[in-house]
Write a protein that holds these residues in place. Structure first.
Motif, PDB file in Angstrom:
ATOM      1  N   LEU A 215       2.319   5.895   1.731  1.00  0.00           N
ATOM      2  CA  LEU A 215       3.507   5.095   2.032  1.00  0.00           C
ATOM      3  C   LEU A 215       4.677   5.951   2.507  1.00  0.00           C
ATOM      4  O   LEU A 215       5.461   5.513   3.355  1.00  0.00           O
ATOM      5  CB  LEU A 215       3.893   4.280   0.793  1.00  0.00           C
ATOM      6  CG  LEU A 215       5.114   3.371   0.891  1.00  0.00           C
ATOM      7  CD1 LEU A 215       5.011   2.382   2.038  1.00  0.00           C
ATOM      8  CD2 LEU A 215       5.328   2.623  -0.422  1.00  0.00           C
ATOM      9  N   ASN A 216       4.791   7.162   1.973  1.00  0.00           N
ATOM     10  CA  ASN A 216       5.931   8.003   2.373  1.00  0.00           C
ATOM     11  C   ASN A 216       5.955   8.240   3.877  1.00  0.00           C
ATOM     12  O   ASN A 216       6.995   8.122   4.515  1.00  0.00           O
ATOM     13  CB  ASN A 216       5.893   9.343   1.628  1.00  0.00           C
ATOM     14  CG  ASN A 216       6.168   9.174   0.142  1.00  0.00           C
ATOM     15  OD1 ASN A 216       6.453   8.067  -0.313  1.00  0.00           O
ATOM     16  ND2 ASN A 216       6.087  10.246  -0.604  1.00  0.00           N
TER      17      ASN A 216
ATOM     18  N   ALA B 267       2.371  14.642  -3.507  1.00  0.00           N
ATOM     19  CA  ALA B 267       3.654  14.321  -2.868  1.00  0.00           C
ATOM     20  C   ALA B 267       3.524  13.229  -1.810  1.00  0.00           C
ATOM     21  O   ALA B 267       4.465  12.467  -1.595  1.00  0.00           O
ATOM     22  CB  ALA B 267       4.246  15.581  -2.252  1.00  0.00           C
ATOM     23  N   SER B 268       2.357  13.136  -1.172  1.00  0.00           N
ATOM     24  CA  SER B 268       2.214  12.143  -0.109  1.00  0.00           C
ATOM     25  C   SER B 268       2.221  10.714  -0.648  1.00  0.00           C
ATOM     26  O   SER B 268       2.411   9.765   0.106  1.00  0.00           O
ATOM     27  CB  SER B 268       0.924  12.391   0.679  1.00  0.00           C
ATOM     28  OG  SER B 268      -0.199  12.317  -0.173  1.00  0.00           O
ATOM     29  N   PHE B 269       1.995  10.545  -1.964  1.00  0.00           N
ATOM     30  CA  PHE B 269       2.019   9.205  -2.556  1.00  0.00           C
ATOM     31  C   PHE B 269       3.447   8.790  -2.897  1.00  0.00           C
ATOM     32  O   PHE B 269       4.281   9.626  -3.241  1.00  0.00           O
ATOM     33  CB  PHE B 269       1.196   9.166  -3.838  1.00  0.00           C
ATOM     34  CG  PHE B 269      -0.270   8.954  -3.602  1.00  0.00           C
ATOM     35  CD1 PHE B 269      -1.045   9.954  -3.039  1.00  0.00           C
ATOM     36  CD2 PHE B 269      -0.888   7.763  -3.938  1.00  0.00           C
ATOM     37  CE1 PHE B 269      -2.398   9.773  -2.813  1.00  0.00           C
ATOM     38  CE2 PHE B 269      -2.231   7.562  -3.721  1.00  0.00           C
ATOM     39  CZ  PHE B 269      -2.998   8.567  -3.152  1.00  0.00           C
ATOM     40  N   GLN B 270       3.680   7.505  -2.868  1.00  0.00           N
ATOM     41  CA  GLN B 270       4.936   6.961  -3.365  1.00  0.00           C
ATOM     42  C   GLN B 270       5.038   7.211  -4.872  1.00  0.00           C
ATOM     43  O   GLN B 270       4.043   7.537  -5.509  1.00  0.00           O
ATOM     44  CB  GLN B 270       5.021   5.456  -3.050  1.00  0.00           C
ATOM     45  CG  GLN B 270       4.161   4.524  -3.900  1.00  0.00           C
ATOM     46  CD  GLN B 270       2.720   4.412  -3.447  1.00  0.00           C
ATOM     47  OE1 GLN B 270       2.203   5.266  -2.725  1.00  0.00           O
ATOM     48  NE2 GLN B 270       2.053   3.374  -3.919  1.00  0.00           N
ATOM     49  N   LYS B 300       2.873  10.200 -11.652  1.00  0.00           N
ATOM     50  CA  LYS B 300       3.997  10.432 -10.740  1.00  0.00           C
ATOM     51  C   LYS B 300       5.211   9.574 -11.045  1.00  0.00           C
ATOM     52  O   LYS B 300       5.789   8.962 -10.143  1.00  0.00           O
ATOM     53  CB  LYS B 300       3.556  10.256  -9.285  1.00  0.00           C
ATOM     54  CG  LYS B 300       4.424  11.087  -8.351  1.00  0.00           C
ATOM     55  CD  LYS B 300       4.093  10.896  -6.891  1.00  0.00           C
ATOM     56  CE  LYS B 300       5.074  11.710  -6.053  1.00  0.00           C
ATOM     57  NZ  LYS B 300       5.103  11.290  -4.675  1.00  0.00           N
TER      58      LYS B 300
END
Lengths: 491, 491
Positions: A215-216, B267-270, B300
């Motif tokens: 999503l980011n 980090a790529s995940f919300q 997270k």
């Protein structure tokens, strides 16, 4: 409260009667010639009679060469067939029609597949050009909008992907370089169709594979598309080659892994598992002051009511129903007539998905009568099915493996019974729709020892008339722990 | 509004000072002997000084045989070390201590792995017995609670899994049979520890693999565990062998696929991508009248404030912070003292996860000074870092690949600078925390052409003191489409 999902909405200059959309679904109804045929016309006019706001006609190849048994628009000879299809969609009801256009790369039975890093710059430029040409033809054919396929395992999605392995300005070094080709396609298509023509883009808001984007990145992909003038973004998830099942001697198929389950969430998934993607992008657009570009969410959204709740919560602007509208194309009309309870409800068994994977014509194999290639039409019929004189004789029994088997008698209807709906209440709670089926028995795989279950069924006919509810079959599933039965407390 | 996350909570008879939990994290600090050592003591007492409500000590093997370099409790000789650990945790602060106990099956470098369908019934009974024995030893060692590991790729999770291939009453024919062994473990453990002793269970609320189970089954798994008297359920996701990376000559490791990313979202995940699982089970418990069993959510969740919002929304009862508390064990104390802005924030770069995958001692490789095996202690120090006399000299420049590189000068502090925080505002919006780092430069991979970016940094020392904000470096990233630059609109 206003029923938002039934409210009109405008996409660029295009007015839609409601906010229900058929997203592009593969049908395998077209032949190797890539032409619109009668089956294609029958499939899509059915949605128009059902009053769907926007019908997105299935992915149509922009390639000039042959591209397998799917619709094509890679040269002018294909325009006439599409013009006829659009005309018939318009003639059959209030629906507007968009065409989804797609480019995909080569794949072989050896398992080899072409990837974007194998394309020369000239080939890349030709793909951009082909999108522009196909979009111009779609407009010429009379489509009300064009949708650019940038999702799943296909070419433009592979440029967007975190797995893009090119090292040049079209490559995976940064989100900017991954966005370059999709951005150029947007610019090219806009230049060809003019500023008033609606352009939608379907893309993955999460790749759902190891080291894929989420999503980011999707927020910024959506922002770029919005800045380039996309009139809507339609959000999908997954559907990638990277986790596809590998079978020796067969070309991998991109919906066979976990990421494919995220594209078409099966029954084991909760409802609407991908809505958070739309909600996240919608919140981001609000923070960025982007209001022009509408957001479409899809993925196991069951009913107009469920979709309306998503709209009311401000999580999306329009709702895509694929399998739900395949099962019952009359869903929007039934919602408008306040007859939502008569919708034939998709059970998300993904028989349609398996048909596609096996290269067969796609139909609803769970709910449509066996001989139907399309959803049955509702006849003029006010007579509801009835149970036999001695009732439905519903009973619930425990299988030896702990599952509950529910059986009942067939209902009677002068124009024929279409199917049955089964409802269940756990431990005295509310009755909830468990499944819809053509047969007179059902095995509840989720029934657990130590809990009390109540089941009831009702029959429906082709016009949507419902029988009375059957009697209730009750069962308390005994604890399997003989010595400790008292530990399992039924409320 | 009351800060719920700082409010006490009761689990069975156990009173916790707040609702922040360290979930079990692999540390690789123990040796082949499976004994508690000084590094283990240092790691866990650090959390207690940081005032974590409940510390779940890492997965400890119930096996009687050797089981690799991790803590064991398969026989009485291990009790003394654990008793010492618990005593020291209690001596160092308000934290309560739970022990997570685990059983796992064999695995070989050839790629072969033992699966639950290979176990004889006697072996299954021995596993159930081993859980009971280990739980009794945990209680004897003084732990305040025991947590049963039923998540990820391990034995009990594999019984729960939709991939359970046994055909007997412990098998995969139905959810009931998949639940049989975990249920018997619960009963056995409860019988051994007594009804007043807190038992938690950690399990996957979604397997995140093809044909795995999802939230629909997880609701009923949680219900069964609640009916058998679990005092809390701690929800994880993924972490399976089925999608693990296969490397010739290496035993597969279960966190290397997409499902492993769902366990420890990078980090790529919300933020908080797995909270919907807790929210779904909490709503289901409410409908079923289950109020005894508390629900822990993890994955997270960045800060106490973010966790509090989840609690306020009624989506969970307690918040597990793994990597966030590894990065800064003082997080709960800082929240209590209203100094949340001084937390050293995890950047979710998963260096810790990579250390684990490479069989190295797990530490925070992004934020801790290089030579530290544990998080730095906060010294008595009221002096904040300052910028050089001519300021931080922050600048933002465009790389040739479209990424923005931000650089600044080192700050000055008498007791040493610990690190820097960088904040970014896009198109005139709010400044948001972008990353924390030990170096004086940062490359923004998400910066996109056609947008305006503002960056600023601040330095922090080991006591959490912050420098003033630096000046702001501004950059408008030019559109890469020379001929069409006007299409990319900066708001």
């Amino acid at each position: 409260m206003t029923n938002l999902i039934l409210a009109p909405i405008r996409i660029n200059q295009l007015a839609l009667a409601n906010r229900m959309i058929v997203p592009a679904m593969v049908t395998r109804l077209s032949g190797e010639d890539g032409l619109v045929n009668q089956a294609i016309i029958d499939r899509y006019t059915r949605f128009s009679r059902g009053e769907v706001g926007l019908i997105v006609v299935e992915a149509t190849a922009v390639h000039q060469s042959k591209s397998g048994p799917l619709l094509r628009l890679g040269s002018d000879e294909f325009i006439a067939g599409h013009r006829d299809l659009v005309q018939r969609i318009h003639d059959n009801g209030p629906s507007k029609a968009a065409l989804q256009i797609i480019h995909f790369l080569k794949i072989a039975r050896s398992g080899w597949r072409q990837t974007v890093d194998m394309l020369s710059k000239d080939e890349v430029k030709a793909i951009i050009q082909a999108y522009g040409d196909a979009a111009a033809r779609a407009r010429e054919a009379g489509y009300d909008a064009v949708e650019l396929h940038m999702a799943h395992a296909y070419t433009l999605s592979s440029f967007l992907s975190a797995h893009n392995k090119r090292r040049d300005e079209y490559g995976g070094r940064s989100l900017e370089t991954r966005l370059r080709v999709p951005s150029e396609v947007m610019l090219q298509v806009r230049a060809r169709v003019g500023k008033d023509y609606p352009i939608g883009v379907r893309f993955d808001a999460e790749e759902c594979i190891k080291d894929g984007y989420g999503l980011n990145d999707a927020k910024y992909i959506a922002l770029r598309l919005a800045q380039l003038g996309a009139d809507y973004v339609s959000l999908s998830a997954g559907g990638k080659f990277e986790d596809a099942k590998l079978e020796p001697g067969e070309a991998p198929y991109p919906y066979t892994g976990y990421s494919g389950d995220r594209t078409m969430p099966p029954a084991s998934f909760q409802d609407a598992p991908n809505v958070y993607l739309a909600a996240g992008i919608k919140a981001f657009f609000a923070a960025q002051g982007q209001t022009h570009t509408k957001i479409v969410t899809t993925g196991k959204i069951r009913t107009p009511s469920d979709g309306d709740a998503i709209l009311q919560a401000g999580q999306a602007d329009m709702i895509g129903f694929a399998r739900a509208l395949l099962a019952d194309p009359d869903m929007p009309k039934k919602a408008r007539l306040n007859r939502e309870h008569t919708i034939v409800r998709c059970v998300y068994g993904n028989v349609c998905k398996q048909l596609d994977e096996n290269f067969k014509q796609v139909r609803c194999g769970s709910l449509w009568p066996r001989e139907f290639l399309h959803a049955p039409e509702a006849p003029n019929d006010d007579i509801a099915p009835v149970w036999p004189a001695d009732g439905a004789s519903i009973s619930a029994k425990l299988n030896e493996d702990g599952r509950v088997r529910v059986t009942w008698k067939a209902a009677i209807d002068p124009q024929g019974v279409y199917g049955y709906e089964i409802f269940c209440a756990v431990n005295g709670g509310e009755f909830q729709h468990l499944s819809s089926l053509l047969t007179t028995n059902y095995v509840d795989e989720t029934a657990l020892a130590g809990n009390a279950y109540q089941y009831r069924v009702r029959a429906y006919d082709f016009a949507g008339n419902r029988s009375l509810d059957s009697a209730i079959a009750e069962i308390v599933v005994p604890a399997p722990f003989a010595a400790d039965a008292d530990v399992l407390k039924v409320r």
